[in-house]
Enzyme design. Structure first.
Site: not given
Length: 885
Positions: A227, A315, A393, A396
């Site tokens: 972001e 991973s 996500d 924010d």
């Protein structure tokens, strides 16, 4: 008779009682007196040094744990056996879960209490108490987010069995600490004491364990860095150019994890062919507060890695069914890629009930976090599981309009939530500050020195163009993040340890809220599966999570709902007969919920899939071999372009020539791998450094593979041009030639003029450094705690994911933190290895005794049955209930 024979020799020097019959004394008698005193002083210093070395050696080894015999431990109800093998790996046997948890706390503290103590200081925002003002920025950030405050709230949400386990674990830690001096606990306390630290560790608590889960969530939080980076890149480039730097996931070239199924009426059905719900609209975000977001990004970059950060954090895990296994039963592999440190992130352990009943249900082994009860990744008698970061996500950043004690939302001013935090600073004054929060979350910008310039590019509020907030100031950056809401993830850990089949495994997974992980599964009945757990927010239509949002607009909010667990992708016994997860997209683009757009681009995952499909049937050894596969997915694409460049004969062409017969593997002994990676580093620098700001320059991982792949087919793309040259417009081949030439000179400088003397491992070194004293700047102390210099293969976005950062050099910055392969046909046939060793004591043989095996790509036998554990056992310690007072 010689002259010397007639010379009388005194038996002692006048005024001394030191024998003078030795040759050194006869020589000394003829020296000037000042010189004699110099020798006396030197001799005294030698004696002091020897005494210091002896004393130092004693303090160095003093904290080593007792591993045999018998110890009284308060709180135990019965006898606990701690059987350690030749690598010091402990397997615990008890008659109740409570005693196992208490004993695990005791053993963790024996081996790694200093690490545990530092971790709890990090998660409580109290590092400055130990390390002074240099840790203050980290403490301010953690206090602002309030990790420990959230952990304190979580205790009440947990199941009674989990709370009891946490309390028993803490009691075991405190039983170890009781009546021990700092020098008995860790040599680091002795060294810090010599530096003036007056400190006694506090008793351990349940909250100390829970708070570490916040550190896990922070380093695995998803796309928050992306972001900010998009905002910084957008300072100098239009949206189309920024989009080139963030290529979309190509699900045709690199398959997602789950390749079948859809969401029907809110439930993910693996046999469904299409969704029956509407995909949410996700318009683009407004551009906002570029300068302040950039400042915040720089501040967050300086926060120390807890598990790791950067492109290399991810991973691998995969599981194959009996049809794809040489054993006829499932095989499961896992290797999480985290920060490199000494000691490593994990401690191997086994927790076994002698008899399985209602009071004692655990029979599990695997990799644990010191400070947290139970096993995080591993297997029990019935099932095995592995983790990779799903990376949704879940956070924010919100640009907030702020004035004094208020923030603006939906056209009205609201009071900010405020609290006071005080940080104790070693060697300095206490630091007191206000934490301010909006409804979205805490204002991280308040801990940034540049927050006064916030909002330079915030667009006018369309709902109120005459807003009285001044442009260029009066803004803040708030963080909304799922981990700042209390949850029951600790329940999930112990539920996984006790799960016995697919339904109980999924029930456990449903509680694993943060950090959201890909979970792979196998059981002794022959089933394999995949489940995506986690608390993933559903956003309103104005927010797609790709850029910071304008917090004053309700259309940018989260809805308050989360993707239902039943709708998260899952599959049992997939049609393909295997599951591969390596941080790539979980499902295809038709999935109706927004998870993220910032997936790993899937180069590692596709390589694993290709090998599994080519092998058809894998053995335990072949599964372990695949974990150290060193195929560089960028090389087959880029090398043909490099070989087409016509370099001058001789010196430069001989360097280029090592690429002609290269097998595209980043092997430690490969000169071609060394040259290619140096070319790659120079290619990224020459292509992008003239146009990108320092904090968003290429690090070289999977995203940059995708970016350069897209540019190679367009030789005149503007990104190839060096904007610093006024009289030329460079094309692709110009930059490729410059990269080849620069790399040839760099290899000559770093290694040798003769390409036959080059090797990748010479550049790509694994330095294992202590996160505190290992960076002290005091040579002897760093020598004591660090283990540097191993030459290793692999690389960024390679299955053997020894990541490196092209902006910093070729040193390993992240790596597989452990490797395991579980054989469900015979659990005793499983394999495991740690990056370092089980011990946190530098004097211990087990501080780094697994590192050489790890570097060589080897693994250790993993005994699980009682017979196998006893056969492998080297030491047995009996923990017995302490006599009543």
């Amino acid at each position: 008779m010689s002259d010397h024979a007639s010379t009388p020799v005194p038996t002692s020097a006048p005024g001394d009682d030191v024998p003078a019959t030795t040759a050194w004394w006869r020589a000394l008698r003829g020296w000037p007196s000042a010189a004699r005193w110099g020798v006396y002083v030197a001799a005294g210093l030698v004696l002091v040094l020897l005494a210091g070395l002896v004393s130092g050696w004693v303090f160095y080894r003093k904290p080593l744990p007792q591993t045999s015999g018998e110890l009284d431990v308060p709180g135990l109800e019965g006898r606990v056996e701690v059987v350690r093998d030749d690598m010091g790996i402990p397997q615990l046997y008890a008659d109740s879960d409570a005693d196992l948890m208490l004993a695990q706390g005791y053993v963790h503290a024996q081996e790694r209490f200093y690490e545990m103590d530092v971790r709890r200081h990090v998660t409580a925002g109290r590092l400055s108490e130990l390390f002074g003002e240099k840790a203050l920025d980290t403490d301010k950030l953690v206090r602002t987010m309030g990790w420990r405050r959230v952990a304190e709230q979580e205790v009440a949400l947990l199941e009674p069995e989990t709370r009891e386990a946490l309390e028993q674990y803490a009691q075991g830690v405190n039983a170890f600490l009781a009546d021990r001096d700092n020098s008995d606990i860790a040599v680091e306390y002795t060294l810090l004491g010599l530096g003036g630290l007056d400190y006694t560790p506090e008793p351990w608590s349940s909250v100390d364990s829970l708070a570490w889960l916040k550190a896990m969530a922070w380093d695995l939080r998803g796309n928050m860095q992306e972001e900010m980076d998009r905002v910084v890149a957008g300072l100098d480039h239009d949206q189309a150019e920024v989009d080139q730097l963030y290529p979309a996931y190509d699900e045709r070239a690199r398959r997602p994890i789950v390749t079948q199924g859809a969401v029907v009426d809110g439930i993910y059905e693996q046999d469904a062919t299409r969704n029956a719900t509407r995909k949410p609209q996700r318009p683009a975000y407004p551009r906002a507060a570029v300068d302040q977001v950039a400042a915040l990004s720089e501040r967050l970059a300086r926060m120390p890695a807890l598990l790791g950060k950067g492109d290399g954090i991810g991973s691998n895990s995969w599981v194959v069914d009996g049809e794809h296994s040489a054993t006829g039963m499932p095989l499961l592999a896992n290797d999480p890629h985290l920060d490199v440190s000494q000691p490593g992130i994990w401690m191997q352990v086994g927790l076994h009930c002698r008899t399985i009943d209602d009071d004692c249900a655990l029979d599990v082994a695997g990799f644990s976090f010191s400070g947290v009860p139970g096993v995080i990744i591993g297997h029990n008698a019935d099932i095995a599981w592995g983790f990779t970061n799903l990376g949704p996500d879940v956070s924010d950043l919100y640009l907030e309009q702020v004035r004094e004690d208020e923030w603006r939302y939906d056209g009205a001013w609201r009071p900010l939530q405020q609290r006071t935090e005080t940080i104790e600073v070693r060697g300095g004054d206490d630091f007191t500050f206000q934490v301010r929060s909006t409804d979205h979350g805490p204002l991280l910008s308040d801990v940034s020195a540049d927050h006064g310039t916030l909002g330079a590019n915030v667009p006018a509020d369309p709902a109120d163009p005459e807003s009285d907030v001044g442009r260029g100031n009066g803004y803040g950056v708030a963080l909304q993040w799922t981990a700042l809401q209390p949850g029951p993830t600790a329940d999930a850990i112990l539920d996984l340890n006790r799960a016995s089949d697919w339904p109980s495994f999924r029930e456990a997974a449903s509680r694993f809220e943060v950090p959201a992980q890909n979970l792979v599964y196998a059981d002794r009945e022959g089933h394999i599966g995949y489940q995506a757990p986690g608390r993933v927010p559903i956003r309103k239509s104005g927010n797609d999570g790709r850029l910071p949002a304008a917090g004053w607009l309700p259309a940018h909010d989260w809805t308050g709902d989360f993707v239902p667990f039943t709708a998260l992708p899952s599959v049992l016994d997939p049609d393909e007969g295997f599951v591969v997860t390596a941080n790539q997209a979980v499902v295809g683009s038709a999935y109706p919920y927004g998870l993220t757009t910032d997936w790993d681009l899937g180069y590692r995952a596709q390589r694993i899939r290709d090998v599994i499909e080519a092998e058809g049937e894998l053995s335990v050894a072949e599964m372990a071999g695949l974990q150290v596969d060193e195929h560089n997915a960028m090389a087959p694409t880029l090398v043909p372009y490099l070989l087409e460049i016509d370099l001058p004969r001789g010196y430069f062409r001989r360097g280029q020539g090592v690429l002609r017969n290269w097998d595209f593997h980043d092997s430690a002994d490969s000169g071609a791998a060394a040259y290619f990676n140096v070319v790659w580093s120079n290619l990224l620098r020459l292509t992008f450094s003239d146009e990108l700001r320092e904090q968003v320059r290429p690090t070289g991982g999977d995203r940059w593979f995708g970016v350069v792949e897209g540019l190679l087919s367009t030789p005149a793309d503007p990104w190839w041009d060096d904007v610093t040259t006024d009289d030329a417009v460079e094309t692709r081949d110009d930059i490729l030639e410059q990269a080849l030439v620069a790399a040839r000179d760099e290899m000559t400088k770093l290694q040798a003029r003769n390409p036959g003397d080059w090797s990748w491992g010479h550049l790509h070194r694994l330095d294992l450094r202590g996160s505190t004293l290992g960076e002290s700047g005091i040579g002897p102390v760093e020598w004591l705690v660090n283990r540097d210099g191993a030459e290793i293969g692999g690389g960024s976005s390679v299955v053997n994911a020894t990541g490196w950062d092209a902006t910093e050099g070729y040193r390993v910055t992240s790596a597989p933190s452990m490797r395991m392969v579980v054989s469900l046909a015979d659990l005793d046939d499983s394999r495991w290895v740690n990056l370092t060793g089980v011990s946190g004591h530098p004097a211990s043989d087990h501080y780094d005794d697994q590192t050489e095996l790890f570097v060589e790509g080897e693994t250790l036998p993993w005994p699980f049955s009682r017979d196998a554990v006893e056969e492998a056992g080297e030491d047995t310690l009996e923990l017995v209930p302490a006599p009543a007072d």
